[in-house]
Design an enzyme around this catalytic site. Structure first.
Site, PDB file in Angstrom:
ATOM      1  N   GLY A 248     -20.455  62.816  91.824  1.00 40.38           N
ATOM      2  CA  GLY A 248     -20.233  61.392  91.591  1.00 40.38           C
ATOM      3  C   GLY A 248     -20.898  60.526  92.647  1.00 40.38           C
ATOM      4  N   GLU A 266     -15.134  59.656  86.622  1.00 39.98           N
ATOM      5  CA  GLU A 266     -13.822  60.304  86.697  1.00 39.98           C
ATOM      6  C   GLU A 266     -14.042  61.591  87.457  1.00 39.98           C
ATOM      7  OE1 GLU A 266     -11.404  62.980  86.380  1.00 39.98           O
ATOM      8  OE2 GLU A 266     -11.472  62.960  84.179  1.00 39.98           O
TER       9      GLU A 266
END
Length: 475
Positions: A248, A266
């Site tokens: 991420g 997420e």
């Protein structure tokens, strides 16, 4: 050049036709470089088949197809028709549910019942839910001055990309594709290189459903190659990712260094599950067991930190240990199997290192911590222990993590349940249950568990942008 398909024979004896190319402009094609990689059956460690691997050249072709489809076709298709196509896709997935579930069990290792009712079943529900939103996305008329007429439009972002994980391949695909398509975007999906087969089957169903060419594109490939090319691409307008914290961060960096594409993330968690003495203990044990061992513990929201109030600790631990040791580990195609293999050798090794680390740091190993069997990536369910005395103490312990995806509270005291739910810094708090997701409820994290939300009306915000129009009515 169009790619070949494979006939795969499953452990139950059934044969499934699987396309093994890249899906671009409604056609399965070989990659430009003709490169391929293997996908492995985690129950045996043996090769299932190989699929085409997308390089940056293939990403360029998919982006070109998605861009052309967005500007020339898809943004002019009204919401009612987009909803019809999404419902048609859901119908086709439901028609092929048994086949898709079996394929996912083979490629992913999840039990057949989990694949059928969760991965595929909830995926169908997600497509149908967002199909209902497709013709209900609109802005507002805003009163400013009597001589002005002002309104907002919620417009699609454009070309969206989604990079999804291996734990629930079809469900995660629906979480990204359904809202993106409902809002009028085109999409490029990169499934995990560990579980590409389900995404390729869904791609074929998108074509059968009647989606125009270029609206849905699927690119197989590893993150450092295919994923990196997607993240850096100057013509991708939006990127949605579910996966690790480290990846991420790299995607955010890539977005900032390219075209500042919108990014939603997420990134999993280390979720606390809090058991109070005034809870229904047998119910709490059942849910705590599901909270950590469901899908072999391979859930981003897994309740991996169970805190039990001291006065019921011994009773809880005795029953929880017995419940856990009753898990049947083995062939995911057998009806009574609860726990299949971990997804890969890499994941198996990582978990075993964590177990050894726990031992070295002085945690008490109650059960498990060992390999199961002599082939595949099976690990016995493992329990280390912890305990708390007061509400204040457990809140402090619950927050001893950089993550904030989920949490749970087990108590029959409604006031206590609401108080803790409000204080816990997590995107979802379950009370007297665990791991329940619903297309109508938003899902996402606090802190380093990510940004943005999947599912529900809130997900529409991730795939639309707001335009203000102000008209001067004065002559």
């Amino acid at each position: 050049m169009e790619s070949k398909h494979e006939l795969i024979t499953l452990p139950n004896g059934k044969t499934i036709k699987v396309e093994t190319g890249l899906f671009i402009k409604n056609t399965f094609v070989e990659s430009v470089d003709k490169k391929r990689f293997e996908t492995i059956n985690p129950s045996t460690g043996k090769v299932i088949t190989n699929v085409a691997e997308a390089s940056s050249k293939d990403v360029d072709l998919a982006v070109e197809a998605a861009t052309e489809a967005f500007y020339n076709v898809w943004r002019f298709v009204d919401g009612k028709e987009r909803g019809r196509l999404l419902n048609k896709l859901a119908d086709l997935i439901e028609r092929d549910l048994e086949e898709l579930a079996a394929l996912e069990s083979f490629d992913n290792g999840q039990t057949l019942s989990t694949a059928k009712f969760i991965d595929v079943g909830l995926g169908i529900d997600c497509y149908r839910y967002f199909a209902g939103w497709a013709d209900k996305i609109h802005g507002k008329v805003i009163n400013t001055e009597t001589s002005k007429f002002a309104y907002t439009r919620h417009e699609p972002i454009g070309v969206c990309a989604a990079i999804i994980p291996w734990n629930f391949p079809i469900l995660m695909q629906s979480w990204k594709m359904a809202p993106a398509l409902a809002c009028g975007n085109t999409i490029i999906l990169k499934p995990s290189e560990l579980t590409p087969l389900g995404a390729l089957k869904i791609a074929a169903l998108c074509k059968e459903a009647g989606f125009p060419e270029g609206v849905v594109n699927v690119l197989n490939g590893p993150g450092p190659i295919t994923g990196a090319a997607i993240a850096m691409h100057m013509k991708i307008d939006k990127l949605s990712f579910t996966g690790s914290n480290a990846t991420g961060r790299s995607l955010l960096k890539a977005a900032s260094e390219s075209n500042l594409k919108q990014v939603s993330l997420e990134l999993g968690g280390k979720s606390p599950n809090i058991i109070f003495a005034d809870s229904n203990l047998d119910q709490a044990i059942n849910w705590a067991h599901m909270g950590i061992f469901f899908n072999h513990g391979q859930c981003c929201s897994a309740g991996s930190r169970v805190y039990v109030q001291d006065s019921v600790y011994d009773e809880f631990l005795t029953k929880f240990k017995a419940f856990t040791e009753s898990n049947k580990i083995g062939d995911p195609f057998e009806e009574d199997t609860y726990q299949g293999p971990q997804i890969s050798q890499t994941q198996f090794d990582r978990i075993m290192r964590y177990i050894e680390c726990g031992k070295e740091e002085g945690a008490t190993l109650v059960t498990g911590g060992e390999r199961h069997g002599d082939q595949g990536y099976f690990i016995k369910p493992t329990i280390f222990t912890d305990v708390f005395s007061t509400v204040e103490e457990v809140i402090e312990k619950a927050h001893l993590t950089k993550f904030g995806l989920a949490a749970a509270v087990f108590t029959n005291d409604l006031t206590k349940a609401i108080k803790l739910s409000n204080e816990l810094r997590a995107g979802t708090v379950w009370v007297n249950c665990y791991n329940l997701v619903n297309s109508r409820l938003p899902f996402g994290g606090y802190k380093e568990s990510g940004t943005g939300r999947d599912l529900s009306k809130y997900a529409l915000d991730q795939y639309t942008q707001v335009k203000t129009v102000q008209i001067n009515l004065e002559s």
